[in-house]
Design a protein around this motif. Structure first.
Motif, mmCIF file in Angstrom:
data_model
loop_
_atom_site.group_PDB
_atom_site.id
_atom_site.type_symbol
_atom_site.label_atom_id
_atom_site.label_comp_id
_atom_site.label_asym_id
_atom_site.label_seq_id
_atom_site.Cartn_x
_atom_site.Cartn_y
_atom_site.Cartn_z
ATOM 1 N N ILE A 38 0.855 -1.180 0.000
ATOM 2 C CA ILE A 38 0.000 0.000 0.000
ATOM 3 C C ILE A 38 0.892 1.231 0.000
ATOM 4 O O ILE A 38 1.744 1.396 0.875
ATOM 5 N N VAL A 39 0.686 2.096 -0.994
ATOM 6 C CA VAL A 39 1.445 3.339 -1.126
ATOM 7 C C VAL A 39 0.466 4.486 -0.903
ATOM 8 O O VAL A 39 -0.525 4.610 -1.622
ATOM 9 N N LEU A 40 0.729 5.301 0.116
ATOM 10 C CA LEU A 40 -0.148 6.417 0.462
ATOM 11 C C LEU A 40 0.556 7.746 0.262
ATOM 12 O O LEU A 40 1.732 7.878 0.587
ATOM 13 N N ALA A 41 -0.191 8.734 -0.229
ATOM 14 C CA ALA A 41 0.334 10.095 -0.270
ATOM 15 C C ALA A 41 0.204 10.726 1.107
ATOM 16 O O ALA A 41 1.079 11.467 1.540
ATOM 17 N N ALA A 42 -0.899 10.411 1.818
ATOM 18 C CA ALA A 42 -1.110 10.966 3.157
ATOM 19 C C ALA A 42 -2.043 10.063 3.950
ATOM 20 O O ALA A 42 -2.931 9.426 3.394
ATOM 21 N N LYS A 43 -1.835 10.026 5.254
ATOM 22 C CA LYS A 43 -2.721 9.288 6.155
ATOM 23 C C LYS A 43 -3.276 10.277 7.154
ATOM 24 O O LYS A 43 -2.524 10.919 7.901
ATOM 25 N N ASP A 44 -4.592 10.430 7.146
ATOM 26 C CA ASP A 44 -5.226 11.362 8.058
ATOM 27 C C ASP A 44 -5.367 10.768 9.445
ATOM 28 O O ASP A 44 -5.134 9.580 9.670
ATOM 29 N N GLU A 45 -5.783 11.617 10.358
ATOM 30 C CA GLU A 45 -5.836 11.276 11.771
ATOM 31 C C GLU A 45 -6.870 10.209 12.095
ATOM 32 O O GLU A 45 -6.586 9.250 12.798
ATOM 33 N N ARG A 46 -8.109 10.391 11.605
ATOM 34 C CA ARG A 46 -9.194 9.477 11.957
ATOM 35 C C ARG A 46 -10.439 9.829 11.151
ATOM 36 O O ARG A 46 -10.434 10.790 10.389
ATOM 37 N N LEU A 47 -11.505 9.071 11.361
ATOM 38 C CA LEU A 47 -12.825 9.404 10.829
ATOM 39 C C LEU A 47 -13.686 9.899 11.977
ATOM 40 O O LEU A 47 -13.572 9.421 13.103
ATOM 41 N N ASP A 48 -14.596 10.847 11.689
ATOM 42 C CA ASP A 48 -15.503 11.306 12.734
ATOM 43 C C ASP A 48 -16.766 10.455 12.747
ATOM 44 O O ASP A 48 -16.848 9.430 12.063
ATOM 45 N N GLU A 49 -17.769 10.868 13.523
ATOM 46 C CA GLU A 49 -19.006 10.087 13.661
ATOM 47 C C GLU A 49 -19.795 9.968 12.363
ATOM 48 O O GLU A 49 -20.641 9.101 12.213
ATOM 49 N N ASN A 50 -19.509 10.827 11.380
ATOM 50 C CA ASN A 50 -20.158 10.760 10.066
ATOM 51 C C ASN A 50 -19.296 10.037 9.037
ATOM 52 O O ASN A 50 -19.614 10.054 7.860
ATOM 53 N N ALA A 51 -18.206 9.446 9.486
ATOM 54 C CA ALA A 51 -17.231 8.765 8.630
ATOM 55 C C ALA A 51 -16.533 9.740 7.677
ATOM 56 O O ALA A 51 -16.095 9.360 6.607
ATOM 57 N N TYR A 52 -16.439 11.002 8.091
ATOM 58 C CA TYR A 52 -15.676 11.986 7.347
ATOM 59 C C TYR A 52 -14.240 11.968 7.857
ATOM 60 O O TYR A 52 -13.991 11.761 9.048
ATOM 61 N N ILE A 53 -13.318 12.214 6.961
ATOM 62 C CA ILE A 53 -11.913 12.223 7.340
ATOM 63 C C ILE A 53 -11.610 13.471 8.168
ATOM 64 O O ILE A 53 -11.986 14.581 7.809
ATOM 65 N N VAL A 54 -10.931 13.269 9.286
ATOM 66 C CA VAL A 54 -10.508 14.363 10.150
ATOM 67 C C VAL A 54 -8.996 14.471 9.999
ATOM 68 O O VAL A 54 -8.313 13.455 10.057
ATOM 69 N N PRO A 55 -8.457 15.623 9.751
ATOM 70 C CA PRO A 55 -9.081 16.932 9.849
ATOM 71 C C PRO A 55 -9.586 17.463 8.510
ATOM 72 O O PRO A 55 -8.854 17.480 7.540
ATOM 73 N N GLY A 56 -10.838 17.787 8.459
ATOM 74 C CA GLY A 56 -11.416 18.713 7.519
ATOM 75 C C GLY A 56 -11.664 18.407 6.057
ATOM 76 O O GLY A 56 -12.095 19.275 5.362
ATOM 77 N N LEU A 57 -11.431 17.226 5.565
ATOM 78 C CA LEU A 57 -11.678 17.001 4.142
ATOM 79 C C LEU A 57 -13.165 16.852 3.856
ATOM 80 O O LEU A 57 -13.629 17.183 2.781
ATOM 81 N N GLY A 58 -13.936 16.342 4.815
ATOM 82 C CA GLY A 58 -15.361 16.143 4.598
ATOM 83 C C GLY A 58 -15.595 14.925 3.733
ATOM 84 O O GLY A 58 -14.816 13.980 3.739
ATOM 85 N N ASP A 59 -16.670 14.923 2.994
ATOM 86 C CA ASP A 59 -16.992 13.792 2.133
ATOM 87 C C ASP A 59 -16.337 14.014 0.776
ATOM 88 O O ASP A 59 -16.827 14.764 -0.058
ATOM 89 N N ALA A 60 -15.217 13.355 0.557
ATOM 90 C CA ALA A 60 -14.433 13.577 -0.668
ATOM 91 C C ALA A 60 -15.247 13.260 -1.919
ATOM 92 O O ALA A 60 -15.142 13.951 -2.927
ATOM 93 N N GLY A 61 -16.058 12.205 -1.878
ATOM 94 C CA GLY A 61 -16.876 11.855 -3.041
ATOM 95 C C GLY A 61 -17.876 12.943 -3.382
ATOM 96 O O GLY A 61 -18.067 13.314 -4.533
ATOM 97 N N ASP A 62 -18.555 13.474 -2.344
ATOM 98 C CA ASP A 62 -19.492 14.569 -2.573
ATOM 99 C C ASP A 62 -18.787 15.779 -3.174
ATOM 100 O O ASP A 62 -19.281 16.403 -4.095
ATOM 101 N N ARG A 63 -17.609 16.091 -2.656
ATOM 102 C CA ARG A 63 -16.878 17.232 -3.179
ATOM 103 C C ARG A 63 -16.400 16.982 -4.610
ATOM 104 O O ARG A 63 -16.457 17.865 -5.459
ATOM 105 N N LEU A 64 -15.963 15.773 -4.866
ATOM 106 C CA LEU A 64 -15.457 15.434 -6.190
ATOM 107 C C LEU A 64 -16.534 15.579 -7.256
ATOM 108 O O LEU A 64 -16.284 16.059 -8.352
#
Length: 69
Positions: A38-64
């Motif tokens: 597995i090759v990652l550009a970045a690993k975020d801290e965690r997911l919040d209660e809505n399964a959004y990536i923390v910190p701050g990306l939100g729902d990447a699919g919705d944004r995309l």
């Protein structure tokens, strides 16, 4: 990944822009002893209660796909 193994792949590399620890743990649980690089550009801290990536990306699919304001 399982599809590729069933078709005879011997070495698999998964390239991801972004991952959360929960997703990586789920992948590891699903694959068991299968060896996947597995090759990652970045690993975020965690997911919040809505399964959004923390910190701050939100729902990447919705944004995309432009479904959020």
């Amino acid at each position: 990944i399982k599809f590729l193994y069933r078709r005879g792949a011997e070495q698999i590399t998964c390239v991801c822009l972004l991952a959360a620890p929960e997703g990586l743990a789920a992948l590891e649980e699903e694959l068991g002893d299968s060896e996947v690089n597995i090759v990652l550009a970045a690993k975020d801290e965690r997911l919040d209660e809505n399964a959004y990536i923390v910190p701050g990306l939100g729902d990447a699919g919705d944004r995309l796909y432009g479904v959020v304001d």
